[in-house]
Scaffold this active site. Structure first.
Site, mmCIF file in Angstrom:
data_model
loop_
_atom_site.group_PDB
_atom_site.id
_atom_site.type_symbol
_atom_site.label_atom_id
_atom_site.label_comp_id
_atom_site.label_asym_id
_atom_site.label_seq_id
_atom_site.Cartn_x
_atom_site.Cartn_y
_atom_site.Cartn_z
ATOM 1 N N ASP A 99 0.865 -1.169 -0.008
ATOM 2 C CA ASP A 99 0.010 0.043 0.004
ATOM 3 C C ASP A 99 0.934 1.339 0.145
ATOM 4 O O ASP A 99 1.303 1.556 0.890
ATOM 5 C CB ASP A 99 -0.881 0.028 1.103
ATOM 6 C CG ASP A 99 -1.730 1.116 1.417
ATOM 7 O OD1 ASP A 99 -2.130 1.771 0.376
ATOM 8 O OD2 ASP A 99 -2.223 1.436 2.354
ATOM 9 N N GLU A 128 -1.360 -1.436 -4.576
ATOM 10 C CA GLU A 128 -2.507 -0.602 -4.765
ATOM 11 C C GLU A 128 -2.675 0.460 -5.980
ATOM 12 O O GLU A 128 -1.380 1.237 -5.967
ATOM 13 C CB GLU A 128 -2.863 -0.163 -3.375
ATOM 14 C CG GLU A 128 -4.344 0.675 -3.578
ATOM 15 C CD GLU A 128 -4.782 1.109 -2.303
ATOM 16 O OE1 GLU A 128 -4.941 0.313 -1.160
ATOM 17 O OE2 GLU A 128 -4.910 2.371 -2.237
ATOM 18 N N ASP A 138 -2.349 0.467 7.327
ATOM 19 C CA ASP A 138 -1.652 0.408 6.059
ATOM 20 C C ASP A 138 -1.039 -0.931 5.755
ATOM 21 O O ASP A 138 -1.238 -1.410 4.809
ATOM 22 C CB ASP A 138 -0.466 1.456 5.917
ATOM 23 C CG ASP A 138 -0.735 2.824 6.398
ATOM 24 O OD1 ASP A 138 -1.115 3.600 5.700
ATOM 25 O OD2 ASP A 138 -0.829 2.914 7.638
#
Lengths: 174, 174
Positions: free
Chosen positions: A7, A67, A140
Site C-alpha cells: 500500500d 494498490e 496500512d
C-alpha cells in the site's frame, strides 16, 4: 507461493507477505515502512527503496500486488504518493517480480465480497483468512495484507480455470 | 563542474548535461530517454532507471536539477509522470547526487530573465549560453538543458555571495 502486497505512501508504506498453506493463507510478515517527514523527498524515496529491498531479501515472495491509486482531491499528495509508488514498482521489477495492480474497490470485492466494505469488515476478513489472533494493525499493513490475499485469490481462481475438468484438487496446489 | 538537468515524463524523459568552461557553459550531452507506450508501467520505469544509470556512468555529473511538477488538469497524467519522477530522484540519490528542484517559472526567470518567457525565447537563450550551432531539440532536451543551466547559475551566484569581497574572480572558478 508467497505474495507481497504493498500500500504505497510517502510517510508510511504498508506491506504484507502471505503464504499459501494448503487451502489456507498465513501471514509471513506485515507492517509499515515509515520515513521521516522532515527529510528531503529524494532521501525518503531512497529510504523506502532500501527498506523494501531488505524486506524482499528476507521474505523472498514470488508475486506482488500494489494498490492502484485514484485521487480526486489533493493533487500534491497524489503526486508525492506516486513518486513513492514509482520507486516501489521499480524495486519490485528489478527483483523480477510481476506486479499486479488492484484498486481498493477490487480488493474489497475480492476479500469481503462487497466493493464498499468498511475498514472494520475488511480487518475482520483479513484476520479470519489469515487465522490471526487479532485484527492486523496498523491500517496500512492491514490494507497491504488484503491486497496480497486478493491477488492470491485471483491466482487460485486462474489456476482453477486453467485446471478445468481436473477440479478442486488442482486449485489447492498453489 | 558538470550538471545534469532532467525533465521527467513517462514516454519521454528529457536530459541535458552541461559543463562549466571558464565563465561559459558547454553541452556535454542532451537528448531524451523514450519508453514504449505499449509496455507495462513497471517495465517503462525500469527502462528509465537503466537508461539514466548508463547516462550517469558516461557523463559523471556532480550535481543534478529536476523539474518540479505543477499540475492542475489531468491527475492521471500527473500521477504517471510522478512515478517516473520518483524513479529519477531515486537513481540520482543512489549515485550520491544532491537534487535541486526548480519550477518551469524559476528556470525561465533564471535563463531568460522573465518567468513567462516562451519556448522560442528559451531555446534561443539556451543556444546562446551553450554556443550551439542551432536551437537544441527536441523540446524535452532543451528544457533539461535549461534546468541544468539554471542550476549552474544559482551555483555560481551562491559562490559569488560566499566569496564576498573577493569579487568576480572567485565566482568564475566554478
Amino acid at each position: 507461493m508467497r505474495i507481497i502486497g504493498i500500500d504505497p505512501g510517502v510517510g508510511r508504506v504498508g506491506y504484507g507477505v502471505v503464504e499459501a498453506d494448503g487451502d489456507r493463507w498465513r501471514a509471513i510478515a506485515y507492517g509499515v515502512i515509515a520515513t521521516e517527514p522532515g527529510r528531503r523527498p529524494a532521501d525518503r524515496l531512497l529510504a523506502i527503496a532500501e527498506a523494501l529491498e531488505a524486506l524482499l531479501r528476507q521474505t523472498d515472495p514470488q508475486a506482488a500486488a500494489v494498490e492502484r491509486l485514484f485521487f480526486k482531491a489533493n493533487v500534491t499528495t497524489a503526486m508525492a504518493v506516486s513518486e513513492a509508488r514509482g520507486v516501489i514498482l521499480l524495486v519490485l521489477g528489478r527483483r523480477g517480480l510481476n506486479v499486479a495492480e488492484y484498486t481498493p474497490t477490487e480488493v474489497k470485492q475480492a476479500i469481503a465480497g462487497n466493493g464498499r466494505a468498511d475498514k472494520g469488515q475488511m480487518q475482520a476478513m483479513v484476520r479470519l483468512l489469515l487465522g490471526l489472533p487479532a485484527p492486523p494493525a496498523p491500517d496500512d499493513a492491514a490494507d497491504a495484507l488484503a491486497l496480497a490475499l486478493a491477488h492470491g485469490q485471483r491466482f487460485r481462481f486462474d489456476r482453477r480455470i486453467a485446471a478445468g475438468g481436473r477440479g478442486e484438487e488442482a486449485a489447492r496446489r498453489v
